[in-house]
Design a protein around this motif. Structure first.
Motif, mmCIF file in Angstrom:
data_model
loop_
_atom_site.group_PDB
_atom_site.id
_atom_site.type_symbol
_atom_site.label_atom_id
_atom_site.label_comp_id
_atom_site.label_asym_id
_atom_site.label_seq_id
_atom_site.Cartn_x
_atom_site.Cartn_y
_atom_site.Cartn_z
ATOM 1 N N GLN A 25 -7.858 0.422 -18.256
ATOM 2 C CA GLN A 25 -7.434 0.363 -19.653
ATOM 3 C C GLN A 25 -6.239 -0.570 -19.853
ATOM 4 O O GLN A 25 -6.025 -1.065 -20.959
ATOM 5 C CB GLN A 25 -7.068 1.757 -20.170
ATOM 6 N N GLY A 26 -5.453 -0.809 -18.805
ATOM 7 C CA GLY A 26 -4.321 -1.705 -18.973
ATOM 8 C C GLY A 26 -3.304 -1.589 -17.851
ATOM 9 O O GLY A 26 -3.380 -0.677 -17.012
ATOM 10 N N LEU A 82 -8.981 -8.521 -24.141
ATOM 11 C CA LEU A 82 -7.673 -8.086 -23.657
ATOM 12 C C LEU A 82 -6.587 -8.422 -24.669
ATOM 13 O O LEU A 82 -6.716 -9.356 -25.459
ATOM 14 C CB LEU A 82 -7.335 -8.783 -22.331
ATOM 15 N N ALA A 112 -13.128 -9.787 -18.804
ATOM 16 C CA ALA A 112 -11.891 -9.038 -19.047
ATOM 17 C C ALA A 112 -11.715 -7.924 -18.029
ATOM 18 O O ALA A 112 -10.616 -7.713 -17.489
ATOM 19 C CB ALA A 112 -11.897 -8.460 -20.464
ATOM 20 N N ASP A 113 -12.790 -7.185 -17.741
ATOM 21 C CA ASP A 113 -12.714 -6.105 -16.753
ATOM 22 C C ASP A 113 -12.414 -6.656 -15.365
ATOM 23 O O ASP A 113 -11.600 -6.101 -14.619
ATOM 24 C CB ASP A 113 -14.021 -5.322 -16.725
ATOM 25 N N THR A 141 -3.531 -4.776 -22.166
ATOM 26 C CA THR A 141 -4.321 -3.640 -22.641
ATOM 27 C C THR A 141 -5.761 -4.087 -22.856
ATOM 28 O O THR A 141 -6.012 -5.170 -23.408
ATOM 29 C CB THR A 141 -3.761 -3.094 -23.967
ATOM 30 N N ARG A 142 -6.691 -3.243 -22.451
ATOM 31 C CA ARG A 142 -8.118 -3.506 -22.714
ATOM 32 C C ARG A 142 -8.413 -3.174 -24.164
ATOM 33 O O ARG A 142 -8.037 -2.120 -24.661
ATOM 34 C CB ARG A 142 -8.983 -2.649 -21.792
ATOM 35 N N THR A 143 -9.060 -4.069 -24.886
ATOM 36 C CA THR A 143 -9.485 -3.818 -26.260
ATOM 37 C C THR A 143 -11.007 -3.754 -26.296
ATOM 38 O O THR A 143 -11.678 -3.972 -25.283
ATOM 39 C CB THR A 143 -8.997 -4.937 -27.197
ATOM 40 N N LEU A 196 -8.672 -7.706 -15.166
ATOM 41 C CA LEU A 196 -7.785 -6.555 -14.976
ATOM 42 C C LEU A 196 -7.911 -5.995 -13.564
ATOM 43 O O LEU A 196 -6.912 -5.647 -12.925
ATOM 44 C CB LEU A 196 -8.117 -5.459 -15.995
#
Length: 202
Positions: free
Chosen positions: A79-80, A104, A30-31, A98-100, A34
């Motif tokens: 973060q997004g 994501l 996810a990171d 958005t990062r959760t 992004l």
């Protein structure tokens, strides 16, 4: 000699553990996903429809119109991100990533020309697995299903969206649902285009 023997191992241990602490931990998919999109912050790219199945009886809102994505909203990319998706002169759509805690979230922010929210807005979903640095999938969430039911959009109850990126090459937005519905727009990241106006209400 004994004091020297105590000091040398202690220094070595400090160096080893210090170096270990300074090494960055591997990014999650996810990171990494992004971060890959964030490398294009502040730029816009033209797109084309690469899949639109099955063919619709009514004229498609996207066919024959310039399609442009604009990577903006990059104040805190870890973060997004906010990515407006312009369809001709229609500036109503923005993808919100958005990062959760677990991955994501993708939401679709839809606005009217006066900036007010559309009746169908902020729909989307969260990733349910790690995905990869190149592809993330977002099945529809319960909140979005409730809104679709309220607005009479029963066909969207099983939506799943996906995004793919090959940094510096291509970006893909996808909508898929059971029964054969597949819509994909691919953007050419090798050739930035002039920046479009700001999306409505932003």
């Amino acid at each position: 000699m004994k004091p020297r023997l105590r000091i040398v191992p202690a220094v070595l241990l400090a160096l080893v553990f210090g170096a270990h602490a300074a090494a960055p931990s591997p990014a999650t998919p996810a990171d990494a996903f992004l971060a890959a999109i964030a490398t294009h912050c502040g730029k816009a790219y033209a797109g084309r429809i690469v899949a639109n199945e099955p063919r619709q009886e009514k004229p498609d809102a996207f066919e024959g119109k310039p399609l442009v994505m604009h990577v903006r909203g990059c104040e805190a990319p870890a973060q997004g991100l906010r990515i407006p998706f312009h369809v001709g002169d229609d500036r109503s759509r923005t993808w919100v990533l958005t990062r959760t805690a677990d991955g994501l979230r993708l939401k679709h922010d839809h606005r009217h020309a006066d900036g007010s929210p559309d009746a169908v807005t902020l729909y989307g979903g969260d990733t349910i697995d790690a995905g990869t640095p190149l592809r993330q999938v977002f099945p529809v969430d319960a909140e979005s299903r409730a809104m679709f039911e309220r607005e009479g959009l029963g066909a969207s109850l099983q939506n799943a969206w996906a995004m793919e990126i090959e940094p510096g090459k291509r970006f893909l937005y996808e909508l898929r649902r059971p029964g054969g519905r597949l819509f994909q727009v691919e953007f050419d990241l090798t050739a930035p285009v002039p920046l479009p106006p700001a999306p409505w209400g932003q």
